[in-house]
Design a protein around this motif. Structure first.
Motif, mmCIF file in Angstrom:
data_model
loop_
_atom_site.group_PDB
_atom_site.id
_atom_site.type_symbol
_atom_site.label_atom_id
_atom_site.label_comp_id
_atom_site.label_asym_id
_atom_site.label_seq_id
_atom_site.Cartn_x
_atom_site.Cartn_y
_atom_site.Cartn_z
ATOM 1 N N UNK A 223 0.824 -1.203 0.000
ATOM 2 C CA UNK A 223 0.000 0.000 0.000
ATOM 3 C C UNK A 223 0.861 1.257 0.000
ATOM 4 N N UNK A 224 1.980 1.208 0.734
ATOM 5 C CA UNK A 224 2.898 2.353 0.727
ATOM 6 C C UNK A 224 3.480 2.571 -0.667
ATOM 7 N N UNK A 225 3.830 1.453 -1.342
ATOM 8 C CA UNK A 225 4.358 1.568 -2.710
ATOM 9 C C UNK A 225 3.298 2.123 -3.653
ATOM 10 N N UNK A 226 2.050 1.679 -3.488
ATOM 11 C CA UNK A 226 0.973 2.197 -4.333
ATOM 12 C C UNK A 226 0.695 3.665 -4.025
ATOM 13 N N UNK A 227 0.859 4.053 -2.762
ATOM 14 C CA UNK A 227 0.746 5.481 -2.421
ATOM 15 C C UNK A 227 1.787 6.295 -3.177
ATOM 16 N N UNK A 228 2.981 5.684 -3.361
ATOM 17 C CA UNK A 228 4.027 6.373 -4.116
ATOM 18 C C UNK A 228 3.616 6.614 -5.556
ATOM 19 N N UNK A 229 2.916 5.640 -6.169
ATOM 20 C CA UNK A 229 2.428 5.826 -7.544
ATOM 21 C C UNK A 229 1.379 6.926 -7.582
ATOM 22 N N UNK A 230 0.467 6.937 -6.605
ATOM 23 C CA UNK A 230 -0.577 7.964 -6.578
ATOM 24 C C UNK A 230 0.002 9.351 -6.352
ATOM 25 N N UNK A 231 1.151 9.419 -5.667
ATOM 26 C CA UNK A 231 1.756 10.721 -5.379
ATOM 27 C C UNK A 231 2.489 11.308 -6.575
ATOM 28 N N UNK A 232 2.758 10.498 -7.615
ATOM 29 C CA UNK A 232 3.469 11.013 -8.790
ATOM 30 C C UNK A 232 2.570 11.961 -9.575
ATOM 31 N N UNK A 233 3.155 13.018 -10.134
ATOM 32 C CA UNK A 233 2.357 13.972 -10.919
ATOM 33 C C UNK A 233 1.693 13.282 -12.110
ATOM 34 N N UNK A 234 0.450 13.668 -12.381
ATOM 35 C CA UNK A 234 -0.323 13.036 -13.442
ATOM 36 C C UNK A 234 -0.556 14.005 -14.592
ATOM 37 N N UNK A 235 -0.722 13.436 -15.796
ATOM 38 C CA UNK A 235 -1.057 14.259 -16.957
ATOM 39 C C UNK A 235 -2.457 14.843 -16.843
ATOM 40 N N UNK A 236 -3.336 14.150 -16.139
ATOM 41 C CA UNK A 236 -4.687 14.670 -15.947
ATOM 42 C C UNK A 236 -5.105 14.444 -14.494
ATOM 43 N N UNK A 237 -4.730 15.383 -13.606
ATOM 44 C CA UNK A 237 -5.070 15.245 -12.186
ATOM 45 C C UNK A 237 -6.572 15.119 -11.997
ATOM 46 N N UNK A 238 -6.951 14.298 -11.004
ATOM 47 C CA UNK A 238 -8.364 14.042 -10.769
ATOM 48 C C UNK A 238 -9.089 15.257 -10.199
ATOM 49 N N UNK A 239 -8.348 16.182 -9.594
ATOM 50 C CA UNK A 239 -8.998 17.328 -8.974
ATOM 51 C C UNK A 239 -9.028 18.544 -9.892
ATOM 52 N N UNK A 240 -8.793 18.335 -11.191
ATOM 53 C CA UNK A 240 -8.760 19.455 -12.124
ATOM 54 C C UNK A 240 -9.704 19.194 -13.289
ATOM 55 N N UNK A 241 -10.440 20.227 -13.689
ATOM 56 C CA UNK A 241 -11.285 20.139 -14.872
ATOM 57 C C UNK A 241 -10.433 20.428 -16.106
ATOM 58 N N UNK A 242 -10.433 19.503 -17.042
ATOM 59 C CA UNK A 242 -9.626 19.635 -18.250
ATOM 60 C C UNK A 242 -10.449 20.271 -19.365
ATOM 61 N N UNK A 243 -9.768 21.020 -20.209
ATOM 62 C CA UNK A 243 -10.423 21.643 -21.354
ATOM 63 C C UNK A 243 -10.469 20.660 -22.511
ATOM 64 N N UNK A 244 -11.597 20.596 -23.191
ATOM 65 C CA UNK A 244 -11.742 19.744 -24.362
ATOM 66 C C UNK A 244 -11.778 20.627 -25.600
ATOM 67 N N UNK A 245 -10.776 20.482 -26.484
ATOM 68 C CA UNK A 245 -10.710 21.250 -27.710
ATOM 69 C C UNK A 245 -11.046 20.352 -28.895
ATOM 70 N N UNK A 246 -12.051 20.786 -29.663
ATOM 71 C CA UNK A 246 -12.481 19.964 -30.787
ATOM 72 C C UNK A 246 -11.459 19.990 -31.923
ATOM 73 N N UNK A 247 -10.711 21.056 -32.036
ATOM 74 C CA UNK A 247 -9.727 21.151 -33.117
ATOM 75 C C UNK A 247 -8.535 21.958 -32.645
#
Length: 613
Positions: A336-360
């Motif tokens: 679980x500690x190792x998995x916490x380490x994976x969750x702590x790594x910066x993500x391309x799309x953080x779960x707490x952020x609203x991402x913009x969707x661009x059609x083009x």
């Protein structure tokens, strides 16, 4: 990849603002603890928990009935020779035991099935989270990261372990001690003392085992990392006689893992013998005190037998299961500690952020005060200002290690700047949903790797089911069609991990063919023809030139003079900085007097003068 969950969408001037989570788990936004992920998946199965609880209650009531059965036999059947009563009680007890066996098996099967389902959901979540980790934030050892992800299996093993039921049995220990007090009065003092002693011993052993299981887990992950590295770099190791060096490191890691495992086993043996001693001591105490109570007329012989059986039920589960449960929990805790380490790594799309969707995407790129350096390095990219308009053809040259590849990865959005912003059509690329960026912004790496599957799988990766005619048409333009025609399986040619079975040039041809299929608005190429011969390179250049539209933005890193002809603007990078930027001819004329026609040599020779200017 299909997404079947909800997605809140807000349309605004051609841009979608969307918040996408993991609906299959119902994970709260911003959750960063692995244990919370597991609990979310477990609590989805409340009916299973209720059923398992009811089964546990019935099993313990049957265990209570066993002791009452023994007391009745000794107190009533034997003294009076009541064989009819014996037959009835025994038949009822056999039926109860059959029910007990059926419930235990059903409970175990149900828990195993649900644990497998939990593992499928949770491992899928962590796999997606691992894929979303920013490339610049990944650990140096990919094998170690893969071993961390396997921690979900150890947690699943704990959840489905029969030892886990000892926790559900513990509350019934109080019930059994209450029944013992009702049957024998003062006899209940013996388990009342032995039970806390067993729990205290469990707590002490868990504390000692925790350190060694954590160390064994870390070293085991490192060992897995070296194994992956040895397999991936087998050619280099063999060619440079590195086998003995790798073997030495492997032996050292194995010794460290075995050393910690040995300590864990020693603590396990010690705890098992300690629990067994407490159980036997409790049995002796119950018999001893019971004998005194019988002599004084306060108990019957049947009550003593019943209390001795109940005493075994109070401490028996601890003796049988708790040592193994402690070890499993130790490894699960480390996982679980190792998995916490994976969750702590910066993500391309953080779960707490609203991402913009661009059609083009138009293809305008702008860098503002961008700084970036890889972990462990002092010098990195430093670009105060850079602007690339839609439809521009830009080349990047410079000495080896000058930061060209890092710069193009920043522009592609694969790396996130530590300072400043990379703007795509005026929007920070980190704010745009990754699927929209990758659909229209195509990056081609120096070492193009393939995935396990078929050639068709690799060509169609990320593309909506192209037909064979479309695939073959693109393959003809890049020369890949020759490979397809020569192999009896054609597009079903099997590809092993990384692209084994194809040459480096053929892998590049696969990648270039995908470029023709994708038709991106922004194309970033990092030494795209480094592995191709002259004829293949000419064909690839011709294909790229013919395929990319006039409004497609092209950014090209190269050392070859042939590729410079594709661009109208040339930048020279040195020590992470852009030291020259202008029309291709003007930049080459400024550098050429020093070293001829080779862009790499030209850039190296002209860097010093340009920096001075």
């Amino acid at each position: 990849i299909t997404y079947n969950g909800p997605c809140d969408v807000d349309w605004s001037d051609g841009i979608i603002v969307a918040e996408v989570g993991f609906p299959s788990l119902g994970v709260a936004s911003g959750s960063q603890r692995a244990i919370a992920i597991f609990w979310t998946a477990i609590l989805k199965r409340k009916s299973m928990i209720v059923d398992a609880t009811i089964a546990t209650v019935v099993i313990n009531l049957i265990a209570l009935a066993t002791s009452i059965y023994s007391m009745q036999i000794y107190d009533r059947v034997i003294p009076r020779a009541g064989y009819a009563t014996l037959i009835v009680l025994t038949a009822g007890m056999v039926f109860a035991l059959l029910i007990d066996m059926l419930i235990r098996n059903t409970r175990a099967i149900m828990i195993d099935r649900e644990a497998g389902a939990i593992d499928g959901e949770v491992s899928g979540y962590f796999y997606s989270r691992m894929q979303a980790v920013r490339l610049d934030a990944r650990p140096r050892s990919i094998g170690t990261m893969a071993a961390q992800l396997r921690g979900t299996e150890q947690v699943r093993s704990l959840l489905s372990s029969a030892s886990l039921f000892v926790l559900a049995d513990l509350p019934f220990a109080l019930l059994f001690m209450g029944v013992m007090a009702w049957l024998g009065g003062i006899v209940a003092i013996v388990p009342l003392i032995a039970f806390p002693l067993a729990l205290g011993l469990a707590a002490i052993m868990a504390r000692f085992i925790r350190t060694d299981t954590a160390a064994a887990q870390v070293n085991g992950n490192r060992k897995n990392g070296q194994l992956v590295e040895a397999l991936d770099t087998a050619e280099t190791i063999k060619a440079n006689l590195g086998g003995w060096h790798m073997l030495g490191n492997w032996s050292r890691l194995v010794d460290e893992v075995h050393g910690h495992d040995l300590k864990v086993k020693r603590w396990s043996v010690l705890s098992g013998s300690g629990f067994s001693f407490i159980q036997q001591l409790a049995y002796v105490g119950v018999v001893c005190v019971g004998a005194i109570q019988v002599a004084q007329g306060h108990m019957t012989m049947g009550a003593v037998i019943a209390c001795s059986i109940l005493s075994g039920r109070v401490n028996g589960p601890l003796v049988a299961s708790l040592p193994n449960l402690i070890i499993q929990w130790g490894y699960a805790r480390s996982s679980l500690s190792a998995l916490d380490g994976i969750l702590a790594m910066p993500s391309d799309h953080p779960e707490d952020r609203k991402m913009l969707r661009q059609r083009s995407v138009v293809g305008h790129l702008k860098a503002e005060h961008v700084k970036f350096a890889h972990q462990g390095t002092r010098q990195g990219i430093d670009v105060p200002s850079l602007k690339i308009s839609a439809g521009d053809r830009v080349g990047i040259i410079g000495p080896v290690g000058s930061g060209k590849s890092t710069l193009i990865k920043l522009l592609a959005g694969l790396y996130a700047p530590q300072e400043g912003h990379i703007l795509l059509d005026g929007v920070d690329v980190r704010q745009i949903a990754e699927e929209d960026v990758r659909r229209q912004v195509c990056y081609f790496p120096q070492d193009y790797r393939l995935i396990t599957g078929t050639l068709r799988d690799n060509l169609a990766l990320g593309i909506s089911t192209p037909t064979d005619e479309v695939l073959l048409d693109a393959a003809i333009k890049t020369g890949l069609a020759e490979v397809i025609k020569r192999h009896p399986l054609g597009l079903d040619l099997p590809i092993s991990e990384g692209g084994q079975g194809l040459s480096g040039g053929q892998r590049v041809q696969v990648g270039l063919t995908r470029l023709l299929l994708l038709k991106p608005k922004l194309l970033l190429l990092d030494e795209p023809t480094a592995s191709l011969d002259q004829d293949s390179e000419n064909r690839a250049l011709q294909s790229i030139a013919q395929t990319i539209s006039s409004d497609c933005t092209l950014i090209l890193v190269t050392h070859k003079i042939q590729l410079v002809g594709l661009v109208s603007r040339l930048m020279v990078v040195s020590d992470g900085r852009i030291v020259l930027d202008g029309p291709t001819k003007a930049v080459l004329d400024k550098l050429r007097p020093a070293s001829g026609n080779n862009p790499s040599a030209t850039s190296q020779a002209g860097v010093k003068a340009s920096s001075n200017e």
